[in-house]
Design a protein around this motif. Sequence first.
Motif, short mmCIF file in Angstrom:
data_model
loop_
_atom_site.label_atom_id
_atom_site.label_comp_id
_atom_site.label_asym_id
_atom_site.label_seq_id
_atom_site.Cartn_x
_atom_site.Cartn_y
_atom_site.Cartn_z
N ILE A 183 0.85 -1.19 0.00
CA ILE A 183 0.00 0.00 0.00
C ILE A 183 0.89 1.24 0.00
CG2 ILE A 183 -1.74 1.30 1.29
CD1 ILE A 183 -2.57 -1.43 2.50
N ILE A 184 0.67 2.11 -0.96
CA ILE A 184 1.48 3.32 -1.06
C ILE A 184 0.72 4.52 -0.54
CG2 ILE A 184 2.64 4.89 -2.67
CD1 ILE A 184 3.26 2.48 -4.42
N ARG A 185 -0.58 4.56 -0.86
CA ARG A 185 -1.39 5.70 -0.45
C ARG A 185 -2.62 5.17 0.30
NH1 ARG A 185 0.85 6.81 -5.38
NH2 ARG A 185 2.03 8.76 -5.51
N PRO A 186 -2.56 5.14 1.63
CA PRO A 186 -3.62 4.53 2.41
C PRO A 186 -4.90 5.36 2.43
CG PRO A 186 -2.04 5.57 3.85
CD PRO A 186 -1.47 5.65 2.47
N VAL A 187 -6.01 4.67 2.54
CA VAL A 187 -7.29 5.35 2.64
C VAL A 187 -7.44 5.93 4.05
CG1 VAL A 187 -8.37 3.84 0.94
CG2 VAL A 187 -8.52 3.28 3.38
N PHE A 188 -8.29 6.93 4.17
CA PHE A 188 -8.64 7.50 5.46
C PHE A 188 -9.85 6.76 6.01
CE2 PHE A 188 -5.89 10.63 3.86
CZ PHE A 188 -5.69 11.67 4.75
N ASP A 189 -9.74 6.29 7.24
CA ASP A 189 -10.88 5.64 7.89
C ASP A 189 -11.72 6.68 8.61
OD1 ASP A 189 -10.34 2.49 7.81
OD2 ASP A 189 -8.43 3.54 8.09
N LYS A 190 -13.03 6.43 8.67
CA LYS A 190 -13.91 7.30 9.43
C LYS A 190 -13.58 7.20 10.92
CE LYS A 190 -16.65 8.61 6.01
NZ LYS A 190 -16.74 10.04 5.60
N GLN A 191 -13.64 8.32 11.61
CA GLN A 191 -13.33 8.29 13.03
C GLN A 191 -14.27 7.35 13.79
OE1 GLN A 191 -13.81 11.86 15.59
NE2 GLN A 191 -11.68 11.55 16.15
N GLU A 192 -15.53 7.30 13.40
CA GLU A 192 -16.46 6.39 14.06
C GLU A 192 -16.00 4.94 13.92
OE1 GLU A 192 -21.24 5.27 14.19
OE2 GLU A 192 -20.47 6.62 12.64
N ASP A 193 -15.54 4.57 12.73
CA ASP A 193 -15.05 3.20 12.51
C ASP A 193 -13.77 2.94 13.30
OD1 ASP A 193 -17.16 2.81 10.75
OD2 ASP A 193 -15.97 3.37 8.99
N ILE A 194 -12.92 3.96 13.38
CA ILE A 194 -11.68 3.82 14.14
C ILE A 194 -12.00 3.58 15.62
CG2 ILE A 194 -9.61 5.04 14.91
CD1 ILE A 194 -9.67 6.54 12.20
N TYR A 195 -12.93 4.34 16.15
CA TYR A 195 -13.31 4.16 17.56
C TYR A 195 -13.92 2.79 17.81
CZ TYR A 195 -12.18 8.30 20.25
OH TYR A 195 -11.51 9.26 20.96
N ASN A 196 -14.74 2.32 16.89
CA ASN A 196 -15.31 0.98 17.04
C ASN A 196 -14.20 -0.07 17.08
OD1 ASN A 196 -17.98 1.81 17.17
ND2 ASN A 196 -18.28 1.67 14.96
N ASP A 197 -13.16 0.13 16.27
CA ASP A 197 -12.05 -0.81 16.29
C ASP A 197 -11.23 -0.67 17.57
OD1 ASP A 197 -10.76 -2.89 14.53
OD2 ASP A 197 -9.00 -1.65 14.98
N PHE A 198 -11.10 0.56 18.09
CA PHE A 198 -10.44 0.74 19.39
C PHE A 198 -11.10 -0.13 20.45
CE2 PHE A 198 -8.97 5.46 18.74
CZ PHE A 198 -7.99 5.02 17.87
N PHE A 199 -12.42 -0.08 20.53
CA PHE A 199 -13.12 -0.86 21.55
C PHE A 199 -12.88 -2.35 21.36
CE2 PHE A 199 -16.14 2.94 21.35
CZ PHE A 199 -15.52 3.57 22.42
N LYS A 200 -12.90 -2.80 20.11
CA LYS A 200 -12.64 -4.21 19.83
C LYS A 200 -11.21 -4.60 20.23
CE LYS A 200 -11.31 -5.62 15.78
NZ LYS A 200 -10.09 -6.44 16.14
N GLU A 201 -10.25 -3.79 19.84
CA GLU A 201 -8.85 -4.09 20.12
C GLU A 201 -8.56 -4.08 21.62
OE1 GLU A 201 -5.87 -4.68 17.85
OE2 GLU A 201 -7.74 -5.58 17.15
N LEU A 202 -9.06 -3.10 22.32
CA LEU A 202 -8.81 -3.03 23.75
C LEU A 202 -9.46 -4.19 24.50
CD1 LEU A 202 -9.20 0.81 24.31
CD2 LEU A 202 -7.07 -0.50 24.36
N THR A 203 -10.67 -4.55 24.07
CA THR A 203 -11.37 -5.68 24.70
C THR A 203 -10.62 -6.98 24.46
OG1 THR A 203 -13.50 -4.57 24.39
CG2 THR A 203 -13.55 -6.94 24.80
N GLU A 204 -10.24 -7.22 23.21
CA GLU A 204 -9.55 -8.47 22.87
C GLU A 204 -8.16 -8.53 23.49
OE1 GLU A 204 -11.75 -9.18 18.53
OE2 GLU A 204 -9.57 -8.86 18.63
N ALA A 205 -7.44 -7.41 23.46
CA ALA A 205 -6.08 -7.40 24.01
C ALA A 205 -6.09 -7.64 25.51
CB ALA A 205 -5.39 -6.09 23.67
N ALA A 206 -7.06 -7.02 26.21
CA ALA A 206 -7.16 -7.24 27.65
C ALA A 206 -7.44 -8.70 27.97
CB ALA A 206 -8.24 -6.33 28.24
N ALA A 207 -8.31 -9.31 27.18
CA ALA A 207 -8.65 -10.72 27.40
C ALA A 207 -7.48 -11.64 27.03
CB ALA A 207 -9.89 -11.09 26.57
#
Length: 529
Positions: free
Chosen positions: A158-182
């Motif tokens: 990937i040379i020129r990455p797409v911009f993710d929506k902040q709402e989608d980024i936050y949803n992934d934050f919650f997923k990542e933090l939940t999974e990483a803690a577990a």
Amino acid sequence: MKTKLTRHLLRLLVIAGVMSSCNKFEATNIDPSRSSNLDPALQLTNVQLRFSGDLEVNEKLGLVFTMPLVQQIGGIWLNRNGQFYVYDRNYLSSLWNNTYNNDVVNIVDAVNRTSGDPAKSNMNAVCRIMKVYEFARLTDVYGDIPYKEAGKAYSDGIIRPVFDKQEDIYNDFFKELTEAAAQLDASKDAVTGDLFYRGNIESWRKFANSLRLRYAMRLVKVNPEKARQEAEAAVQAGVFSSNAEMCKMNHLNIQNTYTDVRGNAVSAAFCQSEVIPRVQNTFIEQLRSTNDPRLSRLVKYYIDIVNRPFERIDITAPVVAQIGYNGVPSNEYIWDGWRNPITIDVPGRGTMQAVNNDQKAQLANFMIRNDAPYLHLTYAEVEFLLAEMAVRWGSNNGGTAAEHYARGIQAAMGQLSLFPGGPVIPDTEIQGFIRANALLPGREIEIINQQLWIALLLNGPEAYANWRRTGFPRLTPSPNYDSSIQTIPRRFEYPLLELEQNASNAAAAVQSIGPGGNVWTNRVWWDKP
């Protein structure tokens, strides 16, 4: 600690050079190369050190913009961009250019290197948490950003990455933090290279959950039900319960440079200037009007000695005796320093003249030492957020709103003792303050977040995010004759380099911002009126 940091420094500088994506012909968040045997532990160390040790980022993000924007620090030329809203595209781009080129590349690579490896399961979880923390600072400042494709040029082409929506980024934050803690498991691999918690697995779990609580509360205006669900889940999973559990970085007593990241870069930003920044009157008045015992501990008067900040002459007692506590007005510089002299008697030095600049209060020396800790996320913040949850939703997480609020104040005052030379405020003073400044019906959220604003002193980006999230404290815009706009900025603008070299993806992100596009008066997704 000192030996360990010194030993790793040269290797960390090599990592930064190897992993940096500075190819001027590509987008600024791309890494064109990959080492086949980089140690994820060293990458983690590098990212942790740079978060609060990178002078370029912390000077421009903190001292130049966010601390003055929230009217805590100001008065000198370096503060004018945030204090008076003076536009500077280069300064607004500093976080983006330096973080994507270094920290994002390293932490994304560390996550990828450890993913699916049973022998590095805990290291992978810790790096996932650190990755969320890094990207959160970016998205909270800029809004929509490259996220899922950022830092992946070496593996995915990937040379020129797409911009993710902040709402989608936050949803992934919650997923990542939940999974990483577990995923964290004390019976599995030891985490090395960790300067936050020395590999303590339970501490990382609580840090992940406390971050999840912080980011959940970002959504209270844009999606209150999602905010409630994520906040409650984070608390149930286990958040900080004492000052001993907070996340902080203990820096070395070394004056940072733009290449040496071992000292506290916020302190270095304060101390490298010929004139030390002053405390704004907005902050002083909050402390003074509530008889806050922190006022006399945090705020001091000094006569500056050029380029020798810790040799400043303390003149607090005689100046306070004459004029009380006085900072810099939110819309003024501290120039004309020779004006309005007063005569003071300084023990051990005799009679002296304190001129106008000397009569503008500063932060106490202990706050801006080179080895001052950087407080990433504190127990005080967690308690204030729990208090807000109780007010908003009637949440019962081990106490009422008033009880969590009181614990937050006690923790916030207690955390000052973590600074070398910092004060220990007697409990009698703390309890007296709590009794005199109780929550008032209808103003609970305002009062809670005024206290959080104080607790976040020197963490400019987080104070700025929480002010936008809540609107508290109530800040009056402070433009002057230098100002580019007349109101407090709400976000940082995308860098020109990204707009040029990642043009199609950046253009789509700009279009999604709404009327006006990529301007600093527009708001990020979660920042609603």
